[in-house]
Design an enzyme around this catalytic site. Structure first.
Site, mmCIF file in Angstrom:
data_model
loop_
_atom_site.group_PDB
_atom_site.id
_atom_site.type_symbol
_atom_site.label_atom_id
_atom_site.label_comp_id
_atom_site.label_asym_id
_atom_site.label_seq_id
_atom_site.Cartn_x
_atom_site.Cartn_y
_atom_site.Cartn_z
ATOM 1 N N GLY A 1 80.586 94.994 110.451
ATOM 2 C CA GLY A 1 80.120 93.844 111.241
ATOM 3 C C GLY A 1 79.697 92.686 110.353
ATOM 4 N N ARG B 1 80.834 89.811 109.737
ATOM 5 C CA ARG B 1 80.983 88.406 110.170
ATOM 6 C C ARG B 1 79.939 88.017 111.203
ATOM 7 N NH1 ARG B 1 86.592 86.532 111.577
ATOM 8 N NH2 ARG B 1 85.990 87.366 113.612
ATOM 9 N N LEU C 1 75.946 87.965 113.131
ATOM 10 C CA LEU C 1 74.624 87.404 112.810
ATOM 11 C C LEU C 1 73.924 88.236 111.726
ATOM 12 C CD1 LEU C 1 72.091 85.597 113.663
ATOM 13 C CD2 LEU C 1 71.575 87.396 115.302
ATOM 14 N N GLY D 1 75.168 91.195 110.099
ATOM 15 C CA GLY D 1 76.040 91.662 109.015
ATOM 16 C C GLY D 1 76.231 90.588 107.949
ATOM 17 N N TYR E 1 73.406 99.736 127.296
ATOM 18 C CA TYR E 1 73.321 99.403 125.860
ATOM 19 C C TYR E 1 72.213 100.209 125.201
ATOM 20 C CZ TYR E 1 72.169 96.056 121.987
ATOM 21 O OH TYR E 1 71.880 95.440 120.790
ATOM 22 N N HIS F 1 72.155 85.272 123.493
ATOM 23 C CA HIS F 1 70.718 85.506 123.683
ATOM 24 C C HIS F 1 70.011 84.175 123.941
ATOM 25 C CE1 HIS F 1 71.746 89.248 121.424
ATOM 26 N NE2 HIS F 1 70.970 89.753 122.352
ATOM 27 N N LYS G 1 71.983 74.340 124.846
ATOM 28 C CA LYS G 1 71.788 73.609 126.108
ATOM 29 C C LYS G 1 71.030 72.302 125.862
ATOM 30 C CE LYS G 1 71.278 77.482 129.366
ATOM 31 N NZ LYS G 1 70.352 78.115 130.290
HETATM 32 N N1 LIG Z 1 71.238 89.737 117.903
HETATM 33 C C1 LIG Z 1 70.108 90.313 118.241
HETATM 34 O O1 LIG Z 1 69.169 89.661 118.744
HETATM 35 C C2 LIG Z 1 69.915 91.776 118.002
HETATM 36 C C3 LIG Z 1 70.886 92.580 117.442
HETATM 37 N N2 LIG Z 1 70.641 93.919 117.266
HETATM 38 C C4 LIG Z 1 71.638 94.813 116.665
HETATM 39 O O2 LIG Z 1 72.037 94.330 115.404
HETATM 40 C C5 LIG Z 1 73.403 94.649 115.157
HETATM 41 C C6 LIG Z 1 74.159 93.399 114.789
HETATM 42 O O3 LIG Z 1 74.082 92.482 115.873
HETATM 43 P P1 LIG Z 1 74.557 90.968 115.726
HETATM 44 O O4 LIG Z 1 74.796 90.665 114.300
HETATM 45 O O5 LIG Z 1 73.644 90.158 116.540
HETATM 46 O O6 LIG Z 1 75.954 91.006 116.492
HETATM 47 P P2 LIG Z 1 77.185 90.006 116.372
HETATM 48 O O7 LIG Z 1 77.832 89.993 117.717
HETATM 49 O O8 LIG Z 1 76.787 88.736 115.752
HETATM 50 O O9 LIG Z 1 78.149 90.762 115.363
HETATM 51 C C7 LIG Z 1 78.675 91.997 115.694
HETATM 52 C C8 LIG Z 1 79.788 92.332 114.747
HETATM 53 O O10 LIG Z 1 80.347 93.579 115.165
HETATM 54 C C9 LIG Z 1 81.712 93.544 114.933
HETATM 55 N N3 LIG Z 1 82.406 94.359 115.921
HETATM 56 C C10 LIG Z 1 82.228 94.364 117.269
HETATM 57 N N4 LIG Z 1 83.087 95.220 117.838
HETATM 58 C C11 LIG Z 1 83.819 95.766 116.834
HETATM 59 C C12 LIG Z 1 84.873 96.709 116.776
HETATM 60 N N5 LIG Z 1 85.373 97.275 117.879
HETATM 61 N N6 LIG Z 1 85.398 97.024 115.580
HETATM 62 C C13 LIG Z 1 84.916 96.457 114.452
HETATM 63 N N7 LIG Z 1 83.924 95.572 114.425
HETATM 64 C C14 LIG Z 1 83.380 95.230 115.616
HETATM 65 C C15 LIG Z 1 82.177 92.101 115.074
HETATM 66 O O11 LIG Z 1 83.211 91.923 114.144
HETATM 67 P P3 LIG Z 1 84.261 90.668 114.152
HETATM 68 O O12 LIG Z 1 83.415 89.444 113.965
HETATM 69 O O13 LIG Z 1 85.150 90.936 112.999
HETATM 70 O O14 LIG Z 1 84.940 90.693 115.481
HETATM 71 C C16 LIG Z 1 80.909 91.316 114.733
HETATM 72 O O15 LIG Z 1 80.985 90.722 113.471
HETATM 73 C C17 LIG Z 1 73.917 95.339 116.425
HETATM 74 O O16 LIG Z 1 73.839 96.719 116.271
HETATM 75 C C18 LIG Z 1 72.922 94.891 117.471
HETATM 76 O O17 LIG Z 1 72.840 95.831 118.510
HETATM 77 C C19 LIG Z 1 69.451 94.473 117.611
HETATM 78 C C20 LIG Z 1 68.456 93.717 118.161
HETATM 79 C C21 LIG Z 1 68.609 92.318 118.408
HETATM 80 C C1 LIG Z 2 67.970 91.611 121.830
HETATM 81 C C2 LIG Z 2 67.882 92.001 123.265
HETATM 82 O O1 LIG Z 2 68.630 91.061 124.026
HETATM 83 C C3 LIG Z 2 68.799 91.342 125.408
HETATM 84 O O2 LIG Z 2 67.564 91.422 126.042
HETATM 85 P P1 LIG Z 2 66.654 90.158 126.341
HETATM 86 O O3 LIG Z 2 65.610 90.026 125.317
HETATM 87 O O4 LIG Z 2 66.199 90.241 127.744
HETATM 88 O O5 LIG Z 2 67.744 89.014 126.156
HETATM 89 P P2 LIG Z 2 67.924 87.470 126.202
HETATM 90 O O6 LIG Z 2 67.746 86.888 124.870
HETATM 91 O O7 LIG Z 2 69.260 87.228 126.828
HETATM 92 O O8 LIG Z 2 66.834 86.924 127.231
HETATM 93 C C4 LIG Z 2 65.480 86.882 126.939
HETATM 94 C C5 LIG Z 2 64.732 86.195 128.058
HETATM 95 O O9 LIG Z 2 65.062 84.806 128.022
HETATM 96 C C6 LIG Z 2 65.395 84.363 129.339
HETATM 97 N N1 LIG Z 2 66.275 83.189 129.248
HETATM 98 C C7 LIG Z 2 65.936 81.935 129.671
HETATM 99 N N2 LIG Z 2 66.971 81.106 129.529
HETATM 100 C C8 LIG Z 2 67.981 81.841 128.982
HETATM 101 C C9 LIG Z 2 69.302 81.499 128.628
HETATM 102 O O10 LIG Z 2 69.776 80.361 128.776
HETATM 103 N N3 LIG Z 2 70.056 82.500 128.067
HETATM 104 C C10 LIG Z 2 69.564 83.772 127.889
HETATM 105 N N4 LIG Z 2 70.368 84.698 127.317
HETATM 106 N N5 LIG Z 2 68.316 84.104 128.275
HETATM 107 C C11 LIG Z 2 67.530 83.158 128.802
HETATM 108 C C12 LIG Z 2 66.023 85.594 129.975
HETATM 109 O O11 LIG Z 2 66.065 85.485 131.371
HETATM 110 C C13 LIG Z 2 65.083 86.687 129.464
HETATM 111 O O12 LIG Z 2 63.916 86.730 130.248
HETATM 112 C C14 LIG Z 2 69.499 92.628 125.564
HETATM 113 O O13 LIG Z 2 70.720 92.539 124.990
HETATM 114 C C15 LIG Z 2 68.723 93.733 124.920
HETATM 115 O O14 LIG Z 2 69.469 94.881 124.969
HETATM 116 C C16 LIG Z 2 68.318 93.401 123.522
HETATM 117 O O15 LIG Z 2 68.247 94.242 122.668
#
Ligand SMILES: NC(=O)C1=CN([C@@H]2O[C@H](COP(=O)(O)OP(=O)(O)OC[C@H]3O[C@@H](n4cnc5c(N)ncnc54)[C@H](OP(=O)(O)O)[C@@H]3O)[C@@H](O)[C@H]2O)C=CC1
Ligand SMILES: C[C@H]1O[C@H](OP(=O)(O)OP(=O)(O)OC[C@H]2O[C@@H](n3cnc4c(=O)[nH]c(N)nc43)[C@H](O)[C@@H]2O)[C@@H](O)[C@@H](O)C1=O
Length: 372
Positions: A11, A13, A15, A17, A137, A180, A188
């Site tokens: 992963g 590419r 956020l 990774g 999830y 997110h 926005k």
């Molecule tokens: N973002 C957040 O707020 C949070 C994230 N996490 C966890 O952190 C980890 C990373 O998340 P984040 O960086 O945000 O996610 P991103 O969506 O930014 O990146 C996910 C990466 O996974 C790769 N990927 C997805 N599907 C496949 C597949 N089938 N085969 C190979 N590679 C794949 C993608 O590769 P490619 O770009 O090459 O397609 C992509 O680069 C995850 O486990 C997530 O659950 C946990 C809590 C919060």
């Molecule tokens: C990382 C975490 O991320 C997810 O959980 P979440 O925290 O609920 O995610 P969120 O970032 O999308 O929202 C946070 C809060 O914000 C509010 N909200 C307002 N306005 C917007 C808006 O414009 N977009 C989004 N996405 N949310 C909005 C929204 O309604 C909520 O109350 C899951 O993937 C979970 O599995 C996980 O692990």
């Protein structure tokens, strides 16, 4: 790990990774291996086995996953459980088969119960029901934790699980439906500000970078206003095209009352590398008190700041950071999700790690990254 160790970042590419790769490079690790999803689909067991056989990585950071915000999680429930189970099953199992010295699995704080006592300690896992919006999830992530724990217990592997809070930073997903909250609000309000200022060059550049519903920067002003309106960026031009909008309103999903904790992705990456360097998971010893739920020990470590903010306050902070002057409105037809999920980060602090970038600074950095 030493600087010549072969390290696979799955992963790379995304956020997290991409931040892990940068962090490893900055610390002198030079033998890194990675594949994009188009080169190696981690859902495919045979391809993953062949990759591990060919590359034989010594260390693995598993940051590849199907990821999205609250609406994506609740809409694409089947994809979230299927893809995450497949990716993690394949990578964790092949890491065992090929004798990987250490693996770091990334979960999420949504593994904790919907009404979890706050702040959430690691041992609160599996003590009550989950939040419905992201249950598939979360169940996949819990399966990943239990898979690492089970392989450690049965096969003596050294697989570590970490549970990060909500993350943000460079290479985030800015899709207005699937992202997110933090990147969604940045985009926005950025678009809202441009409409307010009649800055169509900025609006069009943004849409050319990331089209919405197939509409890019070449569409007419009316088309663009209509599509942005569907995503909660509402503006009207009183005298037709080319005029400044009389007012712009940006929609915030839900009541604004939920609390969320945010960690800068580069801090997250630093914590991941720190844990890989300083922590082993070979001492997983669930207690064996007859008839009692085994104490959850060393199955995972929370990663966060230990501080949270309401979505309402976050929205006003983003408004200020971006410089959007219009109005915010809260749409209760959209889900709130968990009302509070603050991590207890005592374990991480005991290990000697603390975050560096606070939300005010991180937001400015995130907006700067988005602009350039
Ligand atoms: N973002 C957040 O707020 C949070 C994230 N996490 C966890 O952190 C980890 C990373 O998340 P984040 O960086 O945000 O996610 P991103 O969506 O930014 O990146 C996910 C990466 O996974 C790769 N990927 C997805 N599907 C496949 C597949 N089938 N085969 C190979 N590679 C794949 C993608 O590769 P490619 O770009 O090459 O397609 C992509 O680069 C995850 O486990 C997530 O659950 C946990 C809590 C919060
Ligand atoms: C990382 C975490 O991320 C997810 O959980 P979440 O925290 O609920 O995610 P969120 O970032 O999308 O929202 C946070 C809060 O914000 C509010 N909200 C307002 N306005 C917007 C808006 O414009 N977009 C989004 N996405 N949310 C909005 C929204 O309604 C909520 O109350 C899951 O993937 C979970 O599995 C996980 O692990």
């Amino acid at each position: 790990m030493n600087t010549n160790s072969k390290i696979y970042v799955a992963g790379h590419r995304g956020l997290v990774g991409s931040a892990i790769v940068n962090n490893l490079k900055s610390k002198g690790y030079s033998n890194l291996v990675y594949r994009s999803s188009s080169e190696l689909d981690l859902r495919d067991a045979k391809s993953v086995a062949a990759f591990f056989e060919a590359e034989k990585p010594e260390y693995v950071f598993l940051a590849a996953a199907k990821v999205g915000g609250i609406v994506a999680n609740t809409t694409y429930r089947a994809d979230f459980i299927y893809e995450n189970l497949m990716i993690q099953n394949n990578v964790i199992h092949q890491a065992y088969v090929h004798g990987v010295k250490k693996l770091l699995f990334l979960g999420s704080t949504c593994i904790y119960p919907k009404n979890c006592p706050q702040p959430m300690k690691e041992e609160y896992l599996l003590t009550d029901v989950l939040e419905y919006t992201n249950e598939p999830y979360a169940i996949a992530k819990i399966a990943g934790i239990k898979m690492c724990e089970s392989y450690n217990l049965q096969y003596g592997t050294n697989f570590i699980s970490v549970m990060p809070t909500n993350l943000y930073g460079p290479n985030d997903n800015f899709d207005l439906e699937k992202s997110h909250v933090l990147p969604a609000l940045i985009r926005k309000m950025h678009l809202g500000k441009a409409l307010e200022q009649n800055d169509w060059k900025t609006v069009r550049a943004d849409l050319n970078e990331l089209p919405i519903e197939g509409v890019d920067g070449n569409a007419s002003e009316a088309e663009i206003r209509a599509v942005l309106g569907n995503y909660g960026i509402n503006s009207s031009s009183p005298f037709g095209g080319g005029q400044e909008a009389d007012s712009v309103r940006v929609e915030i999903w839900g009541s604004g009352k939920p609390m969320r904790e945010f960690l800068w992705s580069e801090d997250m990456a630093d914590a991941c590398v720190f844990i890989m360097e300083h922590r082993d998971f070979t001492d997983v010893t669930p207690s064996a008190v007859e008839g009692e739920r085994p104490e959850v020990r060393n199955t995972h470590i929370n990663i966060g700041t230990g501080e949270d903010i309401s979505i309402k306050d976050l929205a006003y902070l983003v408004k200020q950071t971006v410089g959007f002057k219009g109005e915010l409105y809260f749409n209760s037809d959209k889900p709130d999700g968990t009302m509070k999920k603050l991590t207890d980060v005592s374990k991480l602090k005991e290990l000697g790690w603390e975050y560096q970038v606070n939300l005010t600074k991180g937001l400015k950095q995130a907006y700067h990254w988005y602009l350039f």
